[in-house]
Design a protein around this motif. Structure first.
Motif: not given
Length: 81
Positions: A50-51, A42-45, A60-64
């Motif tokens: 990627e850019p 979740a923290l390190f996709p 990143i918001h969803a994974r956080a």
């Protein structure tokens, strides 16, 4: 949210087969399982390489949020609380 529905269905299934277990213990096991299976990813996709785009920011918001849920579940289900 899906987690409470999954927990309830799992407990129902255990009851149906004659294996009732404490809901608190099953919830704790679920939290630990999520932490191992999903916590670090979740923290390190992979997409971090990627850019930066609006899609990456949303990911990143969803994974956080997912990581926050996992940490909150672990804290809420602590057997020492």
């Amino acid at each position: 949210m899906l987690a409470p529905a999954c927990l309830s269905a799992y407990l129902d299934g255990l009851q149906d087969v004659g294996r009732p277990i404490s809901p608190a213990l099953v919830r704790r096991g679920f939290a630990i399982s999520m932490a191992f299976q999903s916590g670090l990813s979740a923290l390190f996709p992979r997409e971090l390489d990627e850019p930066v785009t609006s899609n990456l920011r949303a990911l990143i918001h969803a994974r956080a949020g997912m990581a926050r849920f996992i940490v909150d579940e672990l804290a809420a289900t602590s057997l020492h609380a």
